[in-house]
Enzyme design. Sequence first.
Site, PDB file in Angstrom:
ATOM      1  N   LEU A  45       0.924  -1.146  -0.076  1.00  0.00           N
ATOM      2  CA  LEU A  45       0.189  -0.274   0.301  1.00  0.00           C
ATOM      3  C   LEU A  45       0.704   1.428   0.104  1.00  0.00           C
ATOM      4  CD1 LEU A  45      -3.036   0.792   1.897  1.00  0.00           C
ATOM      5  CD2 LEU A  45      -1.467   2.201   2.978  1.00  0.00           C
ATOM      6  N   ASP A  48       0.260   8.644   1.941  1.00  0.00           N
ATOM      7  CA  ASP A  48       0.132  10.335   1.549  1.00  0.00           C
ATOM      8  C   ASP A  48       1.999  10.892   0.616  1.00  0.00           C
ATOM      9  OD1 ASP A  48      -1.215   9.712   3.635  1.00  0.00           O
ATOM     10  OD2 ASP A  48      -0.553  11.341   5.196  1.00  0.00           O
ATOM     11  N   SER A 108       3.754  10.711   8.167  1.00  0.00           N
ATOM     12  CA  SER A 108       4.707  11.262   7.103  1.00  0.00           C
ATOM     13  C   SER A 108       5.128  12.366   7.200  1.00  0.00           C
ATOM     14  CB  SER A 108       3.057  12.149   6.755  1.00  0.00           C
ATOM     15  OG  SER A 108       2.006  11.475   5.748  1.00  0.00           O
ATOM     16  N   ARG A 168       1.284  15.529  14.073  1.00  0.00           N
ATOM     17  CA  ARG A 168       2.402  14.724  12.816  1.00  0.00           C
ATOM     18  C   ARG A 168       2.561  15.166  11.929  1.00  0.00           C
ATOM     19  NH1 ARG A 168      -2.667  11.741  14.142  1.00  0.00           N
ATOM     20  NH2 ARG A 168      -3.870  11.220  12.301  1.00  0.00           N
ATOM     21  N   ASP A 169       3.107  15.161  10.973  1.00  0.00           N
ATOM     22  CA  ASP A 169       2.989  15.543   9.418  1.00  0.00           C
ATOM     23  C   ASP A 169       3.906  16.849   9.319  1.00  0.00           C
ATOM     24  OD1 ASP A 169       1.135  13.331   8.925  1.00  0.00           O
ATOM     25  OD2 ASP A 169      -0.653  14.512   8.913  1.00  0.00           O
ATOM     26  N   GLU A 223      -4.922  17.124   8.902  1.00  0.00           N
ATOM     27  CA  GLU A 223      -4.048  16.718   8.732  1.00  0.00           C
ATOM     28  C   GLU A 223      -3.366  17.463   7.131  1.00  0.00           C
ATOM     29  OE1 GLU A 223      -4.602  11.649   9.265  1.00  0.00           O
ATOM     30  OE2 GLU A 223      -5.413  11.962   7.509  1.00  0.00           O
TER      31      GLU A 223
END
EC number: 3.2.1.26
Length: 494
Positions: A45, A48, A108, A168-169, A223
Site C-alpha cells: 500500500l 501520503d 509523514s 503529525r505531518d 492532517e
Amino acid sequence: MSEWTKEQRYQKYEDVDQQTIEKLTEQVNQSEYRQTFHIQPQIGLLNDPNGLIYFKGNYYVSHQWFPLGPVHGLKYWYTYQSKDLVDFKAIGPTIKPDTKDDSHGVYSGSAFEYHDHLYYMYTANHRDSDWNRISTQHIAKMSKDGSINKFPKAVISAPPSGYTQHFRDPKVHVQDGVYYAMIAAQNIKKQGRILQYRSTDIVNWEFQGEVQTNLDDFGYMWECPDYFNLNGYDMLLFCPQGIDSEGERFKNIYQSGYIMGQYDINNLTMNHADFHELDYGFDFYAPQTFLDENGQRILIGWMGLPDINYPSDADGWAHCLTIPRVLTIESGNLKQRPIKALEKLRTNEETALGYANKFTRQLHPYEGKQFELIIDILENEATEVYFEVRTSKTESTLITYNKREQKLTLDRSESGQLPEPVEGTTRSTYLDTPLSKLQLFVDTSSVEIFCNDGERVMTARIFTDENATGIKTSTESGQTYLKFTKYDLKGDTI
C-alpha cells in the site's frame, strides 16, 4: 479479504523471507489495474506523498508505504529520484521503522535544505503496552552517498499541553533564515488545528502557538498541513476530517483543501477567505507542494483516501500518486495545470473537429486505456454535453456539463468495480466560467480531469474492464462544436 491481525500489520519487511516477497510481487504484476505513468507501490500500500524536493539537480519524491499488503500497517518511506518528474528511478525504502520511537511506523513529513544538505522532518509513531499512541517529531539527514542518518533523539518530544497525541505531518519551510514547522494537531476538545514551531539550527525547536483561523469548529482533525506564498497570496493547505457534506461539497470521507489570504508569521494570524477543495473528484488526499528547478510551485497528491477498500486490494496492492500539477494564482483564483514535462509521454497525435448532438457518436479511431484527451468547446448551444471515456457495451465513465448551471459532473456508476464504502457515484463542481476546455489524463485505472485550463480538477480511480477502450460524445438537446486532440501516453510502468 480476510481481516489482518495486529501482528501481521506490524511485521517488518526485513523479517519476511524472499520467497514471500517474490510471491507478492508476482501477484501484483499480474493485476489488470496497474498504472503506466503514475507512481504506484511495487507491492503493498502507498499513501501520503512525503519529502518532496528539488535538490542538487534531482527531484526526490517519497511516499508512505506498507509493503506486505493493501492495508495500513507498519509504515516506511519509499523514495524515487527523477530529473523531470516524469521518468522515475526507484531508490527503495529510505526511512525505516528501526528505533523505539518509530517502532510502529515512520509517518509523514517533509524535506528541506540546510547548510547544503538534504534533511527530512517526519513523525515517529510508537505504541505502548496499552496500545496508546506516542507521536514524536524527528529529523534525518541524507548523506552524499544517499544513506539516511537519523538524529539520535526527537527534536520535538511531545505535543504541547492542550493537544492530543494526534500530532503529525510536519511541513518545514524557511523564511528570512528561520526554519518553521507546521504540524497537524488535535486539541483536547477534539478539534483540528495547525501548530507552528521555529528553529534557527534545526535541532532546537520552539513552540510558537496555534495558527489562528476563523475555522474554529471545522472537523476533529486536520492532517497534512502545507504553507507557502504564491503570487503574493499566503496559502495554507490541510486535510480536515469530520466535515459534513454540503450539497455537492465535501462528499468524500475526508477533505483536502486550502485557505488563501495573508498570514502574519509572527502573530500566527491568518486573514483568509473560505476553505476551498483542491480537487472535486472521488480520490484525492494528503497533497504536498514544493518548488521545481524553475521556482514553480508543484503539487502532488495521494490518489486515494483512508478507510476505503479498492478493487486492486484483491491483487495485493493499493493506490498511486497523482500526476504533478503546477499551481498559480490568476485574478485572485487558484489554477492547477499538469506539468509541461508530461508532454514527453505523448505519441500518436490524432485530431477531430465537428458537431456533437443528441445522437451518441463513437469517436473513431479514438480509443485507448492510457491517453491524454484535450476537448476544446468552440461553440455550445446544447443544454447538456456528454463525454464518455473507457466505454464498452456495458461500461463507461461519464462527464456531463450542464450549460445553464455551469455544472460539471463526473459519473463512475458504470465504470466497472467501485471502491467502497463511498457516498454516491457522482461528483460535481460549479465552474466560474462557461466550459471551454477539458484536458483528461487517463491511465489504466484512473482519470484526472483539468477544467478550463486549470480552474477545477477532478480525480478518480476507475476499475474498468480492459476491453473498455471507447470514447464517445453526445448532447441532451441542441448541438456543440468541438475540437478533439488525443495522444497515446507511453509511460514505463513505475
